[in-house]
Enzyme design. Structure first.
Site, short mmCIF file in Angstrom:
data_model
loop_
_atom_site.label_atom_id
_atom_site.label_comp_id
_atom_site.label_asym_id
_atom_site.label_seq_id
_atom_site.Cartn_x
_atom_site.Cartn_y
_atom_site.Cartn_z
N HIS A 61 17.95 -29.31 -12.20
CA HIS A 61 18.50 -28.58 -11.06
C HIS A 61 17.39 -27.70 -10.50
O HIS A 61 16.24 -27.77 -10.96
CB HIS A 61 19.73 -27.77 -11.46
CG HIS A 61 19.48 -26.71 -12.49
ND1 HIS A 61 19.02 -26.98 -13.76
CD2 HIS A 61 19.65 -25.35 -12.44
CE1 HIS A 61 18.92 -25.85 -14.44
NE2 HIS A 61 19.29 -24.86 -13.67
N HIS A 63 17.11 -24.21 -10.11
CA HIS A 63 16.87 -22.81 -10.47
C HIS A 63 15.40 -22.63 -10.81
O HIS A 63 14.74 -23.53 -11.35
CB HIS A 63 17.76 -22.40 -11.64
CG HIS A 63 19.17 -22.10 -11.23
ND1 HIS A 63 20.23 -22.06 -12.11
CD2 HIS A 63 19.70 -21.83 -10.00
CE1 HIS A 63 21.35 -21.76 -11.44
NE2 HIS A 63 21.05 -21.63 -10.18
N ASP A 65 13.59 -21.19 -13.00
CA ASP A 65 13.00 -21.37 -14.34
C ASP A 65 12.82 -22.84 -14.70
O ASP A 65 12.20 -23.15 -15.72
CB ASP A 65 13.84 -20.65 -15.41
CG ASP A 65 15.31 -21.03 -15.41
OD1 ASP A 65 15.81 -21.46 -14.37
OD2 ASP A 65 15.97 -20.86 -16.46
N HIS A 66 13.31 -23.74 -13.84
CA HIS A 66 13.16 -25.17 -14.09
C HIS A 66 12.19 -25.86 -13.13
O HIS A 66 11.86 -27.03 -13.33
CB HIS A 66 14.52 -25.86 -14.00
CG HIS A 66 15.46 -25.43 -15.08
ND1 HIS A 66 15.75 -26.20 -16.19
CD2 HIS A 66 16.17 -24.28 -15.23
CE1 HIS A 66 16.59 -25.55 -16.97
NE2 HIS A 66 16.86 -24.38 -16.40
N HIS A 138 27.33 -26.97 -14.54
CA HIS A 138 26.66 -25.68 -14.36
C HIS A 138 27.19 -25.06 -13.07
O HIS A 138 28.06 -25.63 -12.41
CB HIS A 138 25.14 -25.91 -14.30
CG HIS A 138 24.33 -24.66 -14.43
ND1 HIS A 138 24.67 -23.61 -15.26
CD2 HIS A 138 23.16 -24.29 -13.83
CE1 HIS A 138 23.76 -22.66 -15.16
NE2 HIS A 138 22.83 -23.05 -14.30
N ASP A 206 21.50 -26.02 -19.28
CA ASP A 206 22.26 -25.32 -18.25
C ASP A 206 23.59 -26.01 -17.97
O ASP A 206 23.84 -26.53 -16.89
CB ASP A 206 21.44 -25.20 -16.96
CG ASP A 206 20.25 -24.29 -17.13
OD1 ASP A 206 19.48 -24.50 -18.08
OD2 ASP A 206 20.10 -23.35 -16.32
N HIS A 265 16.02 -23.79 -24.41
CA HIS A 265 16.51 -22.97 -23.30
C HIS A 265 17.22 -21.71 -23.79
O HIS A 265 18.37 -21.43 -23.49
CB HIS A 265 17.46 -23.79 -22.40
CG HIS A 265 17.63 -23.18 -21.03
ND1 HIS A 265 18.63 -22.29 -20.75
CD2 HIS A 265 16.94 -23.35 -19.87
CE1 HIS A 265 18.55 -21.92 -19.48
NE2 HIS A 265 17.53 -22.56 -18.92
#
Length: 303
Positions: A61, A63, A65-66, A138, A206, A265
């Site tokens: 996805h 976000h 942090d990814h 998520h 997530d 994670h």
């Protein structure tokens, strides 16, 4: 053989001792990356692996942090004189998101091909990988991935002869090629036995626990799964923000009957994941607390 390296195990923000989430695999000269959090390039360098063979990048996805490590990785690939196309796979909107990040990497000497996922489950085959994407639960659209390396059946001499296939075609058919003759078409199933067990790796972060995770992880050689919280009083928070606890991940691993599970994670508030593993292993004994740089080789089963 599939080489696997868990490059980063952190969620939300990088820490001095924990990089953000990313996974890298290598198979038959082609490398695949799932997610590209901040610090991914450093993690690849620390592992001693090369950027150049990265042919596929899958995103769970969008976000930060990814995906926040992507612009720098693209610049590095470009500066390395890469000219081969790079394929990116991810949820709908992938091309728009990546092109927005490319404002700081506008000129690249290679083409980026985008495969945007719109269905609940999709399968893409390329470079020897069979990539199964499946939607998870998520607070934004998010996918898990199973990476499968299929293994054809053994060559069966008696079957080839019974089908009246000349020996000069055996090698081509054994490699999976199709041979067109004036009177008929020869296919690999005419000379091969039943398909043998391949290699399967499943990765998801997530998400809340879902039936799709169990189904796609079933029988996996390695299941890498989000464990945002190890503290037992964080289950309410996990539900609120649509993440998972260590114990929920362990129950998924048990239900899917995987060979081994690595947790990843982690929340920034979680300092020592190993403290909680005794309780996790009561649910699923073959669980490990993932660490940055954790690696393994997944091989075909001996016969």
């Amino acid at each position: 053989m599939l080489d696997v390296c868990l490059l980063g195990t952190g969620g939300m923000m990088p820490l001095p001792y924990r990089k953000l989430t990313a996974l890298m695999t290598r198979y038959n000269g082609s490398s695949l990356l799932i997610d590209c959090g901040e610090g991914t390039q450093i993690a690849i360098k620390e592992r001693g692996w090369s950027f150049k063979p990265i042919d596929i990048i899958c995103f769970t996805h969008f976000h930060a942090d990814h995906i926040s490590g992507l612009p720098g990785l693209l610049l590095t690939l470009g500066n390395g004189e890469r000219t081969e196309p790079l394929t990116m796979i991810g949820p709908k909107g992938l091309e728009k998101v990546v092109n927005s990040l490319r404002i700081i990497a506008p000129e690249l000497p290679f083409e980026i091909k985008f495969i945007e996922l719109t269905e609940k489950e999709e399968t893409i085959s390329m470079n020897g990988y069979r990539i199964e994407a499946f939607r998870v639960n998520h607070n934004v659209t998010c996918y898990g991935y199973s990476i499968a390396i299929d293994r054809a059946g053994k060559f069966d001499v008696e079957k080839a002869r019974a089908n009246g296939i000349e020996m000069k075609y055996w090698s081509l058919l054994q490699k999976g090629q199709t041979v067109e003759l004036p009177d008929r078409t020869l296919t690999s199933d005419m000379v091969l036995g039943a398909q043998r067990k391949g290699i399967r790796l499943t990765y998801c972060t997530d998400t809340r626990p879902t039936e799709a995770i169990v189904r796609h992880a079933a029988g996996s050689d390695l299941f890498i799964c989000e464990g945002m919280y190890g503290e037992k009083d964080k289950e309410k928070k996990a539900k609120e923000y649509k993440h998972m606890t260590f114990y929920e991940a362990a129950r998924l691993a048990k239900e899917a009957d995987v060979k081994e599970m690595w947790l990843t994670h982690y929340s920034p508030s979680l300092i020592r994941a190993e403290e909680f593993m005794d309780d996790v292993r009561k649910i699923f004994p073959r669980a490990k607390a993932g660490k940055d740089g954790m690696s393994c080789e997944l091989d075909f089963e001996e016969e």
